[in-house]
Design a protein around this motif. Structure first.
Motif, PDB file in Angstrom:
ATOM      1  N   SER A 189       0.835  -0.808   0.023  1.00 61.08           N
ATOM      2  CA  SER A 189      -0.539  -0.073   0.042  1.00 61.08           C
ATOM      3  C   SER A 189       0.726   1.064   0.017  1.00 61.08           C
ATOM      4  O   SER A 189       2.238   1.042   0.339  1.00 61.08           O
ATOM      5  N   ILE A 190       0.465   2.430  -0.141  1.00 64.12           N
ATOM      6  CA  ILE A 190       0.631   3.803  -0.609  1.00 64.12           C
ATOM      7  C   ILE A 190       0.319   4.700   0.886  1.00 64.12           C
ATOM      8  O   ILE A 190      -0.814   4.653   1.141  1.00 64.12           O
ATOM      9  N   LEU A 191       1.198   5.091   1.847  1.00 64.74           N
ATOM     10  CA  LEU A 191       0.989   5.823   2.963  1.00 64.74           C
ATOM     11  C   LEU A 191       1.637   7.100   2.234  1.00 64.74           C
ATOM     12  O   LEU A 191       2.851   7.338   2.896  1.00 64.74           O
ATOM     13  N   ALA A 192       0.975   8.297   1.906  1.00 64.92           N
ATOM     14  CA  ALA A 192       1.242   9.655   1.803  1.00 64.92           C
ATOM     15  C   ALA A 192       0.792  10.761   1.743  1.00 64.92           C
ATOM     16  O   ALA A 192      -0.445  11.059   1.780  1.00 64.92           O
ATOM     17  N   LEU A 193       1.616  11.729   2.228  1.00 72.72           N
ATOM     18  CA  LEU A 193       1.425  12.596   1.314  1.00 72.72           C
ATOM     19  C   LEU A 193      -0.222  13.332   2.660  1.00 72.72           C
ATOM     20  O   LEU A 193      -0.790  14.358   2.456  1.00 72.72           O
ATOM     21  N   SER A 194       0.155  13.055   3.886  1.00 70.99           N
ATOM     22  CA  SER A 194      -0.330  13.729   4.867  1.00 70.99           C
ATOM     23  C   SER A 194       0.283  14.845   5.373  1.00 70.99           C
ATOM     24  O   SER A 194       0.876  15.085   5.228  1.00 70.99           O
ATOM     25  N   LEU A 195      -1.296  15.392   5.222  1.00 75.87           N
ATOM     26  CA  LEU A 195      -1.522  17.324   5.249  1.00 75.87           C
ATOM     27  C   LEU A 195      -0.598  17.682   7.183  1.00 75.87           C
ATOM     28  O   LEU A 195      -0.985  17.089   7.917  1.00 75.87           O
ATOM     29  N   ASP A 196       0.162  18.620   6.796  1.00 74.93           N
ATOM     30  CA  ASP A 196       0.798  18.946   8.093  1.00 74.93           C
ATOM     31  C   ASP A 196       0.428  20.354   8.235  1.00 74.93           C
ATOM     32  O   ASP A 196      -0.257  20.204   9.810  1.00 74.93           O
ATOM     33  N   HIS A 197       0.085  21.258   8.135  1.00 73.16           N
ATOM     34  CA  HIS A 197      -0.675  22.627   8.443  1.00 73.16           C
ATOM     35  C   HIS A 197      -1.500  22.700   8.576  1.00 73.16           C
ATOM     36  O   HIS A 197      -2.152  23.286   7.066  1.00 73.16           O
ATOM     37  N   SER A 198      -3.048  21.499   8.963  1.00 71.94           N
ATOM     38  CA  SER A 198      -4.448  21.701   7.978  1.00 71.94           C
ATOM     39  C   SER A 198      -5.536  21.717   9.053  1.00 71.94           C
ATOM     40  O   SER A 198      -5.418  22.457  10.057  1.00 71.94           O
ATOM     41  N   THR A 199      -6.185  20.551   9.502  1.00 72.37           N
ATOM     42  CA  THR A 199      -7.479  21.203  10.476  1.00 72.37           C
ATOM     43  C   THR A 199      -7.010  20.504  11.313  1.00 72.37           C
ATOM     44  O   THR A 199      -8.370  19.901  12.290  1.00 72.37           O
ATOM     45  N   GLY A 203      -2.400  21.690  15.565  1.00 67.11           N
ATOM     46  CA  GLY A 203      -1.369  21.961  14.221  1.00 67.11           C
ATOM     47  C   GLY A 203      -0.413  21.577  13.451  1.00 67.11           C
ATOM     48  O   GLY A 203      -1.554  20.441  12.964  1.00 67.11           O
ATOM     49  N   ARG A 204       0.946  21.135  14.078  1.00 68.38           N
ATOM     50  CA  ARG A 204       1.403  20.812  12.489  1.00 68.38           C
ATOM     51  C   ARG A 204       1.491  19.586  12.855  1.00 68.38           C
ATOM     52  O   ARG A 204       2.344  19.158  13.867  1.00 68.38           O
ATOM     53  N   HIS A 205       0.595  18.251  11.692  1.00 73.92           N
ATOM     54  CA  HIS A 205       0.764  17.089  12.329  1.00 73.92           C
ATOM     55  C   HIS A 205      -0.024  16.103  11.419  1.00 73.92           C
ATOM     56  O   HIS A 205      -0.320  15.388  11.422  1.00 73.92           O
ATOM     57  N   SER A 206       1.685  16.192  10.407  1.00 67.43           N
ATOM     58  CA  SER A 206       1.223  15.811   9.140  1.00 67.43           C
ATOM     59  C   SER A 206       2.181  13.829   9.372  1.00 67.43           C
ATOM     60  O   SER A 206       3.420  13.678  10.345  1.00 67.43           O
ATOM     61  N   LYS A 207       0.870  12.481   9.173  1.00 65.30           N
ATOM     62  CA  LYS A 207       1.462  11.219  10.395  1.00 65.30           C
ATOM     63  C   LYS A 207       1.531  10.529   9.295  1.00 65.30           C
ATOM     64  O   LYS A 207       0.670  10.204   8.809  1.00 65.30           O
ATOM     65  N   GLY A 208       2.673   9.670   9.504  1.00 64.03           N
ATOM     66  CA  GLY A 208       2.487   8.260   8.512  1.00 64.03           C
ATOM     67  C   GLY A 208       1.600   7.450   9.761  1.00 64.03           C
ATOM     68  O   GLY A 208       0.376   6.553   8.837  1.00 64.03           O
ATOM     69  N   ALA A 209       1.680   6.814  10.781  1.00 64.72           N
ATOM     70  CA  ALA A 209       1.891   5.071  10.804  1.00 64.72           C
ATOM     71  C   ALA A 209       1.713   5.477  12.512  1.00 64.72           C
ATOM     72  O   ALA A 209       2.748   5.146  12.754  1.00 64.72           O
ATOM     73  N   LEU A 389      11.359  13.323  -5.590  1.00 66.68           N
ATOM     74  CA  LEU A 389      10.776  15.286  -5.742  1.00 66.68           C
ATOM     75  C   LEU A 389      10.164  15.437  -3.938  1.00 66.68           C
ATOM     76  O   LEU A 389       9.661  13.954  -3.621  1.00 66.68           O
ATOM     77  N   GLY A 390       9.464  16.165  -4.638  1.00 65.67           N
ATOM     78  CA  GLY A 390       7.923  16.556  -3.792  1.00 65.67           C
ATOM     79  C   GLY A 390       8.687  16.416  -2.345  1.00 65.67           C
ATOM     80  O   GLY A 390       9.531  17.017  -1.958  1.00 65.67           O
ATOM     81  N   ARG A 391       7.049  17.054  -2.153  1.00 59.10           N
ATOM     82  CA  ARG A 391       7.610  17.383  -0.605  1.00 59.10           C
ATOM     83  C   ARG A 391       6.899  17.263   0.945  1.00 59.10           C
ATOM     84  O   ARG A 391       5.330  16.670   0.015  1.00 59.10           O
ATOM     85  N   VAL A 392       6.756  16.608   1.850  1.00 56.31           N
ATOM     86  CA  VAL A 392       5.193  17.241   2.938  1.00 56.31           C
ATOM     87  C   VAL A 392       4.454  18.746   2.386  1.00 56.31           C
ATOM     88  O   VAL A 392       4.898  19.470   1.951  1.00 56.31           O
ATOM     89  N   ILE A 393       2.879  18.494   2.878  1.00 57.28           N
ATOM     90  CA  ILE A 393       2.175  19.776   1.666  1.00 57.28           C
ATOM     91  C   ILE A 393       1.555  19.318   3.211  1.00 57.28           C
ATOM     92  O   ILE A 393       1.018  19.038   4.296  1.00 57.28           O
ATOM     93  N   ASN A 394       0.740  20.970   2.449  1.00 62.25           N
ATOM     94  CA  ASN A 394      -0.581  21.669   3.419  1.00 62.25           C
ATOM     95  C   ASN A 394      -2.078  21.281   2.920  1.00 62.25           C
ATOM     96  O   ASN A 394      -3.085  20.788   3.949  1.00 62.25           O
ATOM     97  N   THR A 395      -1.940  21.259   2.054  1.00 66.45           N
ATOM     98  CA  THR A 395      -3.826  20.731   1.213  1.00 66.45           C
ATOM     99  C   THR A 395      -3.139  20.209   0.411  1.00 66.45           C
ATOM    100  O   THR A 395      -1.741  20.188  -0.682  1.00 66.45           O
TER     101      THR A 395
END
Length: 461
Positions: A189-199, A203-209, A389-395
């Motif tokens: 499976s792909i676990l990717a692009l969790s949102l960091d500064h979101s809802t 606050g900042r909370h981009s997490k994998g598993a 490529l790519g980066r941690v995202i907020n939206t």
């Protein structure tokens, strides 16, 4: 529509299966099933239930099929596209949600008014969920409870070939709440692009598993396999693990790419835990801090508890095209808690770390033979890991948002027996014009017709 063979024929078939099937077919969910969750079997012989629309609820919806009251069933999709959710779907016991049956680019789950995880398996057992895209997105109000999938006090669960993005808490969570979680597989499976500064309210909370989060007392959590997955673009929790001595937690042949601050963090907060960490590749990327952490950090915070780690054949470094970096597999505490490497047996087959990136990235996510279902977002994440490529995202907008999955004509099932016409036409002894028992086994086969059809679509055979 529900397709249920007569009770007598089902009982006879099940008796025949029990007596004659070889272990490979009889004892695992599908050909090639691996890990501690591979024996999720109780859906076999059940109803075949069609998902015929993309509605949040009601007749023909995924929710209606998933909420089965424990009655064995297989959910098959006659529709493709995005299901917008106003509340989580709770998955019952003894069920196979067969996303590989969806036409076109498959099925995508997305939150609309819901402020919770789209798919929750709570107090259920004997569940298989495969080939779905689960991408919740920001909640309409702050919420600390938006994963892609959550398991809670669940047993014998197999999750495979899922694409999970746009969570605002961890992407995948196994939780124990005064009960037991055991015999779980998350694979391919792909676990990717969790949102960091979101809802998320923190606050900042981009997490994998997060494996074996807990509340209440007398918790049991273990016998879990995390194998052949791609983790990409999370701040940390790649993965975070706690557990108890009911059995080991295996982390095998995964690719961990581009965290901000940390890869794996293993804790003694729930009890004594043994973790088997083999054949993994940890890669820094554009978002990773200059001081790259070890791939595994062990933290022991309880006097009478211990983390034991078997670590072997792992690789660290930078993704191809990134500035070269050197960092260790284990932090000092992990080295001190290392136990001797054995030859197993492990619950899943292993390949050498030098093959992990290729083997994982060519098979991971919601895709079948010929890359059916593979969409632009998954292609992007896979390419990111290959080319730095790519980066941690907020939206979600930062990566083009949710792919549009076109609606395409469903497969045709003229006789309404659950098996599509093209399969019946190609199979001796079946007719698309006359209902057949989908659980009957052709002569010389170890699989029923419906199991064979599902396995062929998935590329299991």
């Amino acid at each position: 529509m529900r397709f249920a063979p007569a009770a007598a024929s089902v009982a006879a078939s099940l008796g025949l299966f029990s007596a004659t099937l070889p272990a490979l077919a009889k004892d695992i969910a599908f050909p090639g099933a691996l890990g501690y969750g591979a024996k999720a079997l109780a859906w076999k012989g059940g109803d075949i239930v069609e998902v015929t629309n993309l509605a949040d609820s009601g007749s023909g919806s995924l929710r209606a099929c998933a909420k089965n009251g424990g009655v064995p069933r297989v959910c098959v999709f006659r529709v493709s596209g995005t299901i917008m959710l106003d509340s989580p779907i709770f998955v019952g016991s003894n069920i196979y949600i067969a996303g590989q049956t969806a036409p076109g680019k498959g099925i995508q789950l997305r939150n609309r008014n819901s402020i919770q995880t789209p798919l929750i398996v709570k107090n259920s057992r004997e569940v298989v969920i495969r080939f779905l895209k689960i991408r919740p997105g920001p909640s309409i109000s702050p919420s600390a409870n938006v994963d892609a999938i959550t398991l809670e006090d669940a047993k014998k669960i197999y999750l495979g070939n899922l694409s999970m993005q746009f969570a605002t808490d961890e992407t995948f969570n196994i939780h124990v709440s005064g009960g037991k979680v055991a015999n779980i597989t998350l694979a391919d499976s792909i676990l990717a692009l969790s949102l960091d500064h979101s809802t998320h309210p923190k606050g900042r909370h981009s997490k994998g598993a997060l494996i074996c989060s807990h509340e209440k007392e007398n918790n049991i959590c273990g016998r879990i396999t995390i194998a052949r997955n791609l983790f990409a673009h999370h701040r940390d929790r790649n993965p975070d693990i706690k557990g108890t001595d009911v059995g080991p937690i295996e982390v095998l042949n995964n690719v961990f790419y581009n965290p901000i601050s940390q890869f794996g963090e293993f804790y003694d907060l729930l009890g004594d835990v043994t973790i088997i960490y083999g054949g993994n590749v940890a890669l820094s990327g554009p978002s990773t801090k200059n001081k790259t952490p070890e791939a595994v950090q062990v933290f022991e915070w309880k006097r009478k508890r211990r983390v034991s780690i078997m670590a072997f054949n792992n690789k660290t470094g930078a993704a191809a095209g990134c500035n070269p970096r050197t960092f260790a597999v284990l932090n000092p505490t992990a080295k001190a808690r290392r136990i001797p490497t054995t030859s197993g047996p492990f619950s899943a087959p292993l390949y050498k770390a030098k093959h992990t990136v290729h083997n994982v990235l060519t098979k991971v996510g919601d895709r079948m033979p010929g890359d059916v279902h593979l969409d632009a977002l998954d292609k992007r994440v896979i390419n990111d890991a290959l080319r730095c490529l790519g980066r941690v995202i907020n939206t979600p907008d930062e990566v083009g948002g949710w792919p549009t999955l076109p609606s395409v004509p469903p497969v045709v099932d003229t006789d309404r027996d659950g098996l599509p016409d093209d399969y019946e036409t190609a199979t001796p002894g079946l007719s698309p014009d006359q209902p057949n028992n989908p659980w009957a086994r052709p002569s010389g086969s170890t699989l029923s017709h419906v199991e064979t059809w599902l396995a062929l679509l998935a590329g299991d055979l």
